[in-house]
Design an enzyme around this catalytic site. Structure first.
Site, PDB file in Angstrom:
ATOM      1  N   ASP A   1      15.479  56.314 102.369  1.00  0.00           N
ATOM      2  CA  ASP A   1      16.774  56.993 102.239  1.00  0.00           C
ATOM      3  C   ASP A   1      17.682  56.712 103.440  1.00  0.00           C
ATOM      4  O   ASP A   1      18.499  55.795 103.386  1.00  0.00           O
ATOM      5  CB  ASP A   1      16.568  58.501 102.015  1.00  0.00           C
ATOM      6  CG  ASP A   1      17.701  59.157 101.240  1.00  0.00           C
ATOM      7  OD1 ASP A   1      18.594  58.440 100.768  1.00  0.00           O
ATOM      8  OD2 ASP A   1      17.686  60.396 101.101  1.00  0.00           O
ATOM      9  N   ASP A   2      17.556  57.503 104.507  1.00  0.00           N
ATOM     10  CA  ASP A   2      18.389  57.344 105.713  1.00  0.00           C
ATOM     11  C   ASP A   2      17.465  57.409 106.921  1.00  0.00           C
ATOM     12  O   ASP A   2      17.421  58.427 107.643  1.00  0.00           O
ATOM     13  CB  ASP A   2      19.425  58.479 105.766  1.00  0.00           C
ATOM     14  CG  ASP A   2      20.317  58.476 104.547  1.00  0.00           C
ATOM     15  OD1 ASP A   2      21.218  57.615 104.474  1.00  0.00           O
ATOM     16  OD2 ASP A   2      20.089  59.299 103.640  1.00  0.00           O
TER      17      ASP A   2
ATOM     18  N   HIS B   1      21.917  58.801  92.104  1.00  0.00           N
ATOM     19  CA  HIS B   1      21.188  59.921  92.699  1.00  0.00           C
ATOM     20  C   HIS B   1      21.302  61.086  91.714  1.00  0.00           C
ATOM     21  O   HIS B   1      22.413  61.437  91.281  1.00  0.00           O
ATOM     22  CB  HIS B   1      21.830  60.353  94.015  1.00  0.00           C
ATOM     23  CG  HIS B   1      21.529  59.468  95.183  1.00  0.00           C
ATOM     24  ND1 HIS B   1      21.752  58.120  95.183  1.00  0.00           N
ATOM     25  CD2 HIS B   1      21.010  59.767  96.409  1.00  0.00           C
ATOM     26  CE1 HIS B   1      21.387  57.622  96.357  1.00  0.00           C
ATOM     27  NE2 HIS B   1      20.936  58.595  97.121  1.00  0.00           N
TER      28      HIS B   1
ATOM     29  N   GLU C   1      18.130  65.547  93.165  1.00  0.00           N
ATOM     30  CA  GLU C   1      17.717  65.692  94.579  1.00  0.00           C
ATOM     31  C   GLU C   1      17.916  67.176  94.905  1.00  0.00           C
ATOM     32  O   GLU C   1      16.956  67.922  95.015  1.00  0.00           O
ATOM     33  CB  GLU C   1      18.581  64.798  95.480  1.00  0.00           C
ATOM     34  CG  GLU C   1      18.262  64.912  96.963  1.00  0.00           C
ATOM     35  CD  GLU C   1      19.231  64.115  97.860  1.00  0.00           C
ATOM     36  OE1 GLU C   1      20.308  63.696  97.394  1.00  0.00           O
ATOM     37  OE2 GLU C   1      18.896  63.945  99.057  1.00  0.00           O
TER      38      GLU C   1
ATOM     39  N   HIS D   1      15.545  52.315  97.910  1.00  0.00           N
ATOM     40  CA  HIS D   1      16.461  53.436  98.164  1.00  0.00           C
ATOM     41  C   HIS D   1      16.645  53.576  99.663  1.00  0.00           C
ATOM     42  O   HIS D   1      15.893  54.285 100.343  1.00  0.00           O
ATOM     43  CB  HIS D   1      15.876  54.713  97.540  1.00  0.00           C
ATOM     44  CG  HIS D   1      16.771  55.920  97.638  1.00  0.00           C
ATOM     45  ND1 HIS D   1      16.674  56.987  96.763  1.00  0.00           N
ATOM     46  CD2 HIS D   1      17.765  56.237  98.496  1.00  0.00           C
ATOM     47  CE1 HIS D   1      17.574  57.905  97.086  1.00  0.00           C
ATOM     48  NE2 HIS D   1      18.244  57.476  98.143  1.00  0.00           N
TER      49      HIS D   1
ATOM     50  N   HIS E   1      20.136  53.733 102.361  1.00  0.00           N
ATOM     51  CA  HIS E   1      21.594  53.655 102.577  1.00  0.00           C
ATOM     52  C   HIS E   1      21.796  52.912 103.882  1.00  0.00           C
ATOM     53  O   HIS E   1      21.301  53.380 104.930  1.00  0.00           O
ATOM     54  CB  HIS E   1      22.198  55.057 102.677  1.00  0.00           C
ATOM     55  CG  HIS E   1      21.962  55.876 101.447  1.00  0.00           C
ATOM     56  ND1 HIS E   1      22.909  56.025 100.459  1.00  0.00           N
ATOM     57  CD2 HIS E   1      20.879  56.579 101.029  1.00  0.00           C
ATOM     58  CE1 HIS E   1      22.418  56.798  99.490  1.00  0.00           C
ATOM     59  NE2 HIS E   1      21.185  57.141  99.810  1.00  0.00           N
TER      60      HIS E   1
HETATM   61  N1  ADE Z   1      24.054  59.418 101.090  1.00  0.00           N
HETATM   62  C1  ADE Z   1      23.199  59.074 102.059  1.00  0.00           C
HETATM   63  N2  ADE Z   1      22.040  59.703 101.888  1.00  0.00           N
HETATM   64  C2  ADE Z   1      22.151  60.462 100.779  1.00  0.00           C
HETATM   65  C3  ADE Z   1      21.282  61.336 100.076  1.00  0.00           C
HETATM   66  N3  ADE Z   1      20.044  61.585 100.494  1.00  0.00           N
HETATM   67  N4  ADE Z   1      21.758  61.952  98.987  1.00  0.00           N
HETATM   68  C4  ADE Z   1      23.005  61.737  98.580  1.00  0.00           C
HETATM   69  N5  ADE Z   1      23.848  60.923  99.194  1.00  0.00           N
HETATM   70  C5  ADE Z   1      23.439  60.286 100.285  1.00  0.00           C
HETATM   71 ZN    ZN Z   2      19.882  58.443  98.950  1.00  0.00          ZN
END
Ligand code: ADE
Ligand code: ZN
Length: 347
Positions: free
Chosen positions: A280-281, A199, A202, A19, A21
């Protein structure tokens, strides 16, 4: 005299990242370098100013900045540089296999052709295989704040590249955009042979997780942490070993939980769920995959056995073949059992 063996971090255990992006791996330094060479003006004056702006109060406040950052990406070289930089970092943290999300609509809506995005990313995956022996898979996400028609158009654009894209996913603003909105495009994607993930849970309620399972027929749930509010759902996820790709630092940065000590990861692991830890990011949330692992290890007092379980789960939950899963799992076991290991907190 022979030198002391180098100590290695428990959190750098061989693992898969499932996971991440790719647009969320764009560090401010690279964002500025690309902006400069592409003559794109940013809303920020400096790298420090960008970092200071990374104070989020929910998912949407993050997404607004994340889409702004992605505006610097114009050419194949930009997508290559971003992806190669992430893969090098992931490799240094023990990632042996990465399943990477990309958001084509973020770019095609700015008139960047689909093949520019795809070719730049794909070239970096081949580079990482050669340089590090890492394997990778791509997952194309549909932006859920856009329409199903837009997602269908994106799916059509991806068909010529189908053999290089393992699956499709669903991301962006969750609340108000339930999985049921995308049933048709997910059915079409499955009929074209794509695996599916989404997703869910969350920021959104447990009902979104039920929908992702029953209506989109997903193989994994991304995040899924709000399942903890529904014991029937937790029982189903455990019974069917449906993986959750959990991103602890993201959940704290986006205020899903107020602190890591309140994160349900350990409870879910102990309930028999196939939980994995991911970044994630990472450029926005202050850490890559091992940093996430190290943070939960400290906050939730995870044992060596828990960390090993998370690594083994990451291979189990991945889209790689059974033989390769077994080979990589053996590496994880060997790493955790090795004598020169230090627990992260002793580092
Ligand atoms: N796009 C990038 N990060 C995300 C996240 N945590 N939740 C939903 N969309 C995303
Ligand atoms: Zn994500």
């Amino acid at each position: 005299m022979s030198p002391e063996p180098a100590l290695h971090r428990l959190s750098d255990v061989p693992k898969a990242e499932l996971h991440v992006h790719i647009e969320g791996t764009l560090e401010p330094e690279l964002m500025f370098a690309i902006a400069r060479r592409n003559k794109v003006s940013l809303a920020f004056q400096s790298v420090e100013q960008v970092r200071q702006a990374y104070q989020f109060h929910n998912l949407q406040s993050f997404l607004d900045i994340y889409y702004e950052g992605a505006r610097v990406l114009l050419f194949e070289q930009d997508f290559f540089d971003m992806t190669a930089t992430y893969l090098e970092k992931a490799h240094s943290q023990g990632v042996r296999h990465a399943e990477i999300f990309f958001d084509p609509q973020t770019h095609t809506d700015r008139k960047i052709p689909f093949d520019v995005v795809f070719n730049g990313i794909q070239a970096a995956l081949l580079w990482a295989r050669q340089k590090f022996g890492m394997s990778c898979a791509l997952i194309m996400c549909f932006l859920r704040h856009l329409s199903q028609e837009s997602a269908l158009k994106t799916l059509k654009q991806a068909l010529p590249f189908k053999e290089y894209i393992a699956g499709v996913g669903l991301d962006s603003s969750e609340l108000g955009h339930p999985p049921e909105k995308f049933q048709k495009v997910f059915a079409r994607a499955r009929s074209e042979g794509f695996l599916t993930v989404a997703h869910a849970g969350e920021e959104g309620p447990p009902s979104y997780i039920w929908q992702a399972l029953d209506l989109l027929k997903v193989s994994r749930i991304d995040h899924g942490v709000r399942c903890i509010e529904d014991p029937h759902l937790v029982a189903r996820l455990a019974e069917e070993r449906i993986p959750l790709t959990v991103c602890p630092l993201s959940n704290i940065k986006l205020k899903v939980f107020s602190s890591l000590s309140e994160h349900p990861l350990k409870k879910l692991l102990d309930s028999g769920l196939c939980v994995t830890v991911n970044s994630d990011d990472p450029a926005y949330f202050g850490g890559y995959v091992s940093d996430n692992l190290q943070a939960v290890e400290a906050a939730l007092a995870l044992s060596h056995h828990d960390v090993l379980k998370l690594a083994l789960n990451s291979f189990e939950a991945s889209f790689i073949e059974a033989e390769e899963k077994a080979r990589l799992s053996a590496h994880a076991l060997e790493y955790v059992e090795s004598a020169d290991l230090v627990k992260d907190t002793e580092n």
